[in-house]
Design a protein around this motif. Structure first.
Motif, PDB file in Angstrom:
ATOM      1  N   THR A 110       0.818  -1.248   0.156  1.00 26.20           N
ATOM      2  CA  THR A 110       0.171  -0.005   0.016  1.00 26.20           C
ATOM      3  C   THR A 110       0.717   1.316  -0.016  1.00 26.20           C
ATOM      4  OG1 THR A 110      -1.630  -1.103   1.255  1.00 26.20           O
ATOM      5  CG2 THR A 110      -1.832   1.162   1.086  1.00 26.20           C
ATOM      6  N   THR A 111       1.983   1.286   0.692  1.00 25.67           N
ATOM      7  CA  THR A 111       2.648   2.337   0.810  1.00 25.67           C
ATOM      8  C   THR A 111       3.429   2.737  -0.377  1.00 25.67           C
ATOM      9  OG1 THR A 111       3.215   2.028   3.274  1.00 25.67           O
ATOM     10  CG2 THR A 111       4.813   3.398   1.973  1.00 25.67           C
ATOM     11  N   HIS A 113       2.354   1.742  -3.498  1.00 28.12           N
ATOM     12  CA  HIS A 113       1.283   2.234  -4.322  1.00 28.12           C
ATOM     13  C   HIS A 113       0.991   3.603  -4.298  1.00 28.12           C
ATOM     14  CE1 HIS A 113      -1.969   1.621  -7.284  1.00 28.12           C
ATOM     15  NE2 HIS A 113      -2.875   1.998  -6.501  1.00 28.12           N
ATOM     16  N   LEU A 114       0.972   4.045  -2.962  1.00 28.21           N
ATOM     17  CA  LEU A 114       0.689   5.599  -2.779  1.00 28.21           C
ATOM     18  C   LEU A 114       1.804   6.392  -3.301  1.00 28.21           C
ATOM     19  CD1 LEU A 114      -0.725   5.439   0.861  1.00 28.21           C
ATOM     20  CD2 LEU A 114      -2.229   5.631  -1.138  1.00 28.21           C
ATOM     21  N   ARG A 115       2.874   5.852  -3.187  1.00 27.14           N
ATOM     22  CA  ARG A 115       4.144   6.607  -3.771  1.00 27.14           C
ATOM     23  C   ARG A 115       4.096   6.647  -5.442  1.00 27.14           C
ATOM     24  NH1 ARG A 115       7.381   3.874   0.203  1.00 27.14           N
ATOM     25  NH2 ARG A 115       7.904   2.394  -1.697  1.00 27.14           N
ATOM     26  N   LEU A 117       1.483   6.485  -7.138  1.00 29.31           N
ATOM     27  CA  LEU A 117       0.016   7.260  -7.462  1.00 29.31           C
ATOM     28  C   LEU A 117       0.731   8.830  -7.502  1.00 29.31           C
ATOM     29  CD1 LEU A 117      -2.809   5.781  -5.758  1.00 29.31           C
ATOM     30  CD2 LEU A 117      -2.293   5.624  -7.959  1.00 29.31           C
ATOM     31  N   ARG A 118       1.672   9.106  -6.771  1.00 28.28           N
ATOM     32  CA  ARG A 118       1.964  10.478  -6.711  1.00 28.28           C
ATOM     33  C   ARG A 118       2.968  10.795  -7.788  1.00 28.28           C
ATOM     34  NH1 ARG A 118       1.694   9.376  -1.167  1.00 28.28           N
ATOM     35  NH2 ARG A 118       3.968   9.415  -0.772  1.00 28.28           N
ATOM     36  N   THR A 174      -4.531  -1.197  -7.271  1.00 32.63           N
ATOM     37  CA  THR A 174      -5.663  -0.869  -6.588  1.00 32.63           C
ATOM     38  C   THR A 174      -6.721  -1.945  -6.156  1.00 32.63           C
ATOM     39  OG1 THR A 174      -5.437   1.488  -7.076  1.00 32.63           O
ATOM     40  CG2 THR A 174      -7.479   0.818  -5.977  1.00 32.63           C
TER      41      THR A 174
END
Length: 552
Positions: A110-111, A113-115, A117-118, A174
């Protein structure tokens, strides 16, 4: 001297991991995706015995019958908790390990994937022609136009000097994470249900009632955080039970419908309401569900003892031994009989016909009910020795000490009576009722588990259908030629030999403009192994170069 140095050199030993090293190794192994998949497979595999063998709390009568039919095998199965699969220590171990493994998998992904996305899409590689998908054309496309057309196709876009980068398909990861988070939610929901929920079984005969209290259950299995005050205070009475069967044809005797007519009071003092309880249509009272899980016959008997007093008068729930025709076995214990206690074994047949010198039932409906006493005994039933006894059998130890009175008498029709020898009394078959077995359950994790299951399916669909792909567009000046805004893209407009001045359209037309001709390269690749990107890539090239209808 060299030899001496060699002898004094310390011997090399393999590195030792130590407790911390072993702990890190165990955690990395446990939280790997491979381990999570193996545990998920084991979790599904461990659930299979729960559908092969009957489970306590769901089919107690079938568990008891298994012990009667195969006592040796049942003893070994019980040692491995195969009659209580979902309470077994080995099932709980798989459950907890899977829970920890999923947490260890989901958090770092999850960490990451968030990186992701940014992060902006990367700049194009030097040679787009080396990519799996490549196309080029000459036209008047600009970087801004290329970016706008990619955005129209739902790409995330970033631009640079002479290039455009686009990427989409983030929903794949996601969906993958949603699937794993939903699995975690499902495990948590199951755990909450086990802690704060309860389940119980009860047998109710027509005309009798039930109040949702601990004492009213035949079997009660509360969660660790449940007490007597946690139960919803509802009650109901079983007015009638009706079972419908096919009467003729090849499928004669097969069930059509089961309906239990109840009068329900949702709380003490509340007005009663009618409810028809059916299979898969449970009664719901503020989250507590009552399921119809079984049924059978409860013939009524009137037993008079040797002193002429009525020692027993009421229904006797019988266990079904032949489900096809509902031949049942009944056990009647009469501890109040005088001068000796009585124990009777009775065979109940709902539709009785003679066959080959014996009596059999040919239909599950009560068309011609009979009760046949095939064992009557007088003596001490052993009910005062403190040992628990089953209501569905005579205690074998006590039975050996009792005096046999009748062995296989003629069947009794409704209203008929059998006199026991030696003045021990009589038994009269007075009528037929039916019983139903109910499972009453409260599970606060039921709705969260349903939501988690739906999210898991949605996440799985996204992870299997969405593809991660990247597209780059590089725009640079063509070696020669210009374009007229009114001409098709890619067709050279004007000729230097015609001598038209710079910034002026050929022929001196004021409503025409001249644009520098561009050479456009388009490259693309998919980040999903095994997926075909060629068709979508061709559509993207066609959108960037409208003059070409099919870039394939």
């Amino acid at each position: 001297m060299n030899t001496t140095l060699t002898e004094n050199r310390p011997e090399a030993r393999p590195a030792q991991l130590g407790p911390v090293g072993w702990a890190r190794w165990f955690w990395r192994t446990l939280t790997s995706m491979k381990t999570a998949l193996i545990l998920l497979f084991l979790f599904a595999l461990a659930s299979i015995p729960g559908s092969i063998w009957p489970q306590r709390g769901v089919s107690d009568a079938k568990v008891a019958q298994y012990f009667t039919d195969s006592p040796r095998a049942a003893e070994w199965l019980d040692r491995f908790w195969l009659f209580d699969v979902f309470k077994a220590p080995w099932f709980a171990a798989i459950y907890l390990l899977l829970f920890l493994s999923l947490i260890g998998c989901v958090l770092p992904r999850t960490t990451a994937h968030l990186r992701e996305l940014r992060r902006k899409p990367p700049a194009p590689p030097r040679n787009l022609v080396r990519l799996p998908q490549y196309a080029s054309f000459d036209g008047d496309l600009t970087v801004e136009e290329a970016a706008a057309r990619l955005r129209a196709k739902r790409f995330r876009v970033t631009t640079g000097p002479g290039w455009v980068a686009g990427e989409k398909g983030y929903l794949r990861e996601t969906g993958n994470l949603l699937f794993h988070v939903a699995l975690l939610g499902l495990l948590v929901a199951v755990g909450v249900g086990a802690l704060y929920g309860y389940r119980g079984n009860v047998l109710v005969v027509e005309g009798d009632g039930f109040a949702n209290t601990v004492a009213a259950y035949d079997r009660y299995m509360p969660g660790q955080q449940v007490n007597a005050e946690s139960l919803e205070p509802f009650s109901f009475t079983l007015d009638d039970f009706q079972a419908s069967y096919i009467a003729r044809g090849e499928r004669q005797g097969q069930p059509l419908d089961f309906a239990a007519k109840l009068k329900v009071a949702d709380a003490p003092g509340a007005p009663e309401r009618d409810y028809v309880l059916k299979v898969n249509e449970p009664l719901t009272v503020r989250g507590t569900l009552t399921y119809l899980i079984d049924h059978g016959y409860a013939p009524t008997f009137k037993i008079t003892d040797g002193k002429g007093q009525v020692a027993f008068d009421g229904p006797v729930p019988c266990l079904v031994v032949q489900p096809a025709n509902f031949t049942s076995e009944c056990v009647i214990k009469v501890p109040d009989a005088q001068p000796q206690q009585l124990g009777l074994l009775v065979a109940f047949r709902p539709t009785t016909v003679p066959m080959d010198g014996d009596w059999v039932s040919v239909f599950p409906g009560a068309a011609n009910p009979t009760a046949q006493v095939y064992g009557a005994f007088a003596g001490d039933l052993g009910m005062k020795n403190g040992r628990p006894q089953s209501v569905y059998e005579l205690d074998p130890t006590s039975l050996k000490k009792m005096k046999p009175l009748v062995m296989k008498a003629d069947p009794l029709a409704v209203g008929k009576k059998l006199d026991l020898p030696g003045g021990a009394g009589s038994i009269e078959f007075t009528g037929v009722k039916e019983w139903i077995a109910l499972q009453i359950a409260y599970d606060p994790g039921r709705v969260p588990a349903f939501v988690a299951s739906a999210l898991a399916v949605a996440g799985l669909v996204l992870s299997l259908t969405v593809r991660r792909r990247r597209v780059w567009v590089r725009v640079k000046d063509a070696p020669t030629g210009t374009l007229s805004a009114g001409d098709p893209a890619g067709d050279p407009v004007g000729d230097p030999a015609e001598g038209s001045s710079e910034g002026e359209a050929p022929g001196g037309s004021a409503n025409q403009t001249t644009r520098h001709r561009k050479h456009v390269e388009v490259g693309g690749l998919t980040r999903t192994e095994g997926s075909d990107f060629s068709e979508e890539f061709a559509e993207i090239v066609s959108a960037l170069n409208p003059g070409v209808k099919d870039a394939r």
